[in-house]
Design an enzyme around this catalytic site. Sequence first.
Site, mmCIF file in Angstrom:
data_model
loop_
_atom_site.group_PDB
_atom_site.id
_atom_site.type_symbol
_atom_site.label_atom_id
_atom_site.label_comp_id
_atom_site.label_asym_id
_atom_site.label_seq_id
_atom_site.Cartn_x
_atom_site.Cartn_y
_atom_site.Cartn_z
ATOM 1 N N ARG A 134 0.692 -1.112 0.163
ATOM 2 C CA ARG A 134 0.073 0.035 0.099
ATOM 3 C C ARG A 134 0.796 1.240 -0.126
ATOM 4 N NH1 ARG A 134 -3.064 -3.630 3.638
ATOM 5 N NH2 ARG A 134 -4.947 -3.901 2.410
ATOM 6 N N ASP A 168 -10.301 -4.737 8.329
ATOM 7 C CA ASP A 168 -9.519 -5.643 8.922
ATOM 8 C C ASP A 168 -9.998 -6.480 10.182
ATOM 9 O OD1 ASP A 168 -6.626 -4.421 7.473
ATOM 10 O OD2 ASP A 168 -8.176 -2.933 8.040
ATOM 11 N N ARG A 187 -12.639 -8.893 9.124
ATOM 12 C CA ARG A 187 -12.013 -10.032 8.528
ATOM 13 C C ARG A 187 -11.616 -10.920 9.820
ATOM 14 N NH1 ARG A 187 -8.613 -6.746 3.904
ATOM 15 N NH2 ARG A 187 -10.062 -7.437 2.062
ATOM 16 N N HIS A 197 -3.805 0.287 8.310
ATOM 17 C CA HIS A 197 -4.369 -0.782 7.435
ATOM 18 C C HIS A 197 -3.461 -1.072 6.555
ATOM 19 C CE1 HIS A 197 -7.244 -2.300 4.802
ATOM 20 N NE2 HIS A 197 -6.828 -1.687 3.777
HETATM 21 P P1 NAD Z 1 -10.268 1.101 -9.344
HETATM 22 O O1 NAD Z 1 -8.909 1.199 -10.217
HETATM 23 O O2 NAD Z 1 -11.309 0.207 -9.739
HETATM 24 O O3 NAD Z 1 -11.128 2.586 -9.323
HETATM 25 C C1 NAD Z 1 -10.675 3.893 -9.125
HETATM 26 C C2 NAD Z 1 -11.214 4.782 -9.891
HETATM 27 O O4 NAD Z 1 -10.548 6.179 -9.531
HETATM 28 C C3 NAD Z 1 -11.219 4.579 -11.231
HETATM 29 O O5 NAD Z 1 -12.430 4.710 -11.725
HETATM 30 C C4 NAD Z 1 -10.508 6.052 -11.788
HETATM 31 O O6 NAD Z 1 -10.929 6.304 -13.118
HETATM 32 C C5 NAD Z 1 -10.820 6.708 -10.731
HETATM 33 N N1 NAD Z 1 -9.675 7.834 -10.614
HETATM 34 C C6 NAD Z 1 -8.478 7.940 -10.751
HETATM 35 N N2 NAD Z 1 -7.812 9.122 -10.545
HETATM 36 C C7 NAD Z 1 -8.933 10.195 -10.489
HETATM 37 C C8 NAD Z 1 -9.148 11.369 -10.280
HETATM 38 N N3 NAD Z 1 -7.951 12.256 -10.248
HETATM 39 N N4 NAD Z 1 -10.332 11.801 -10.053
HETATM 40 C C9 NAD Z 1 -11.477 11.022 -10.197
HETATM 41 N N5 NAD Z 1 -11.467 9.917 -10.204
HETATM 42 C C10 NAD Z 1 -10.145 9.230 -10.320
HETATM 43 O O7 NAD Z 1 -9.913 0.990 -7.871
HETATM 44 P P2 NAD Z 1 -10.653 0.354 -6.787
HETATM 45 O O8 NAD Z 1 -10.418 -1.033 -6.721
HETATM 46 O O9 NAD Z 1 -11.890 0.859 -6.725
HETATM 47 O O10 NAD Z 1 -9.678 0.949 -5.350
HETATM 48 C C11 NAD Z 1 -9.792 2.135 -5.119
HETATM 49 C C12 NAD Z 1 -8.816 2.549 -3.962
HETATM 50 O O11 NAD Z 1 -9.338 1.977 -2.696
HETATM 51 C C13 NAD Z 1 -7.512 1.837 -4.035
HETATM 52 O O12 NAD Z 1 -6.709 2.884 -3.559
HETATM 53 C C14 NAD Z 1 -7.628 0.779 -3.230
HETATM 54 O O13 NAD Z 1 -6.510 0.181 -2.824
HETATM 55 C C15 NAD Z 1 -8.319 1.164 -2.134
HETATM 56 N N6 NAD Z 1 -8.933 0.314 -0.969
HETATM 57 C C16 NAD Z 1 -9.088 0.406 -0.015
HETATM 58 C C17 NAD Z 1 -9.478 -0.505 1.129
HETATM 59 C C18 NAD Z 1 -9.738 -0.005 2.394
HETATM 60 O O14 NAD Z 1 -9.912 -0.861 3.356
HETATM 61 N N7 NAD Z 1 -9.572 1.139 2.685
HETATM 62 C C19 NAD Z 1 -10.155 -1.517 0.575
HETATM 63 C C20 NAD Z 1 -10.213 -1.880 -0.952
HETATM 64 C C21 NAD Z 1 -9.677 -1.010 -1.706
#
Ligand code: NAD
Length: 309
Positions: free
Chosen positions: A93, A153, A156, A180
């Site tokens: 991450r 987490d 889970r 996280h």
């Molecule tokens: P993804 O690639 O499917 O979606 C990301 C989206 O962000 C895309 O649609 C992209 O076009 C958009 N994007 C990129 N730059 C942008 C900008 N400047 N303005 C607006 N939109 C923009 O990714 P995902 O699988 O949806 O994951 C998103 C984030 O969530 C990742 O950083 C991932 O690691 C995180 N995540 C966090 C947790 C948590 O527990 N906090 C869990 C799962 C995923």
Amino acid sequence: MTSLTYKPSRVVIIGAGAVGTTTAYTLLLRHRATELVLIDVNHKKAMGEALDMNHGLPFVGGVKIWAGDYEDCAGADIIIVTAGASQKPGETRIDLLKRNVGIFQDIIQKITKYNRDGILLIATNPVDILSYVTWKISGWDARRVIGSGTLLDSARFRYLIGSHKEIDPRSIHGHIIGEHGDSELPVWSLANIAGTSLDFDETERNEIFADTKNAASEIINSKGSTSYAIALALDRIVAAILLNESAVLSVSTLLQDTNGVSDIYLGVPSIVDRRGVREILDLPLNDEEKSLFKRSADLLKSEISKLDL
Ligand code: NAD
């Protein structure tokens, strides 16, 4: 004659990827808000997602969903940020950090141009550092800048303990705290079922925690991203805020002398209500847990010190 006033509740989701759209769908099914707005740099994708969900309204009803722009943040109760680059197989991450800080500098300024009093809920990874970065850029009260933290987490962890004990995970009290990510820690000393401490041996504990920590990589390696459980976790936080629940959730929040740790965002059990994080619970950790918690904080502080904030 009494006049009825109707105040819509609005949740804006920035990032219409796997996490953002699954969260929107979860909020839709649970009728969490009357208005849902999807914003993405790929507007066409956001439009398609909103249209697809709109076609489900005859079965669900009561919600307005559209693909919008930053002006739609005006009056929003909660703005959830899921935008950014996501974790690639084998990538930590922290590796995502530099890419996503740049994106956040742009997004947060655009949001706060139209909204000064909502709640910012961050999910993009590395979530603790990006929540801290969001707090710095926005200049908002830290109580209104929340990261999803270790809520997923902890879910889970509770699920795995529940599976071992053949008990509904909702009846398991247990928390993962800290980052996280790789330096997170399980609070075994306080985990319990109805006040009864858990009788796992060292091997079982190690196995449960390893499975908790490696869950994201396992899912990403098999299906490319995680989405359902994080969407439910975000929905849980949204409910705690909009329904003024005072629920105890392990979200990422600004610590000020919590178990000796200050000036960093980390996941800890916190009381969440309509104002955001009302209070942080200072857990009675044992010495080993305290030192692991401090180590997690130090690790993230060293990453933050490399940023130009
Ligand atoms: P993804 O690639 O499917 O979606 C990301 C989206 O962000 C895309 O649609 C992209 O076009 C958009 N994007 C990129 N730059 C942008 C900008 N400047 N303005 C607006 N939109 C923009 O990714 P995902 O699988 O949806 O994951 C998103 C984030 O969530 C990742 O950083 C991932 O690691 C995180 N995540 C966090 C947790 C948590 O527990 N906090 C869990 C799962 C995923």
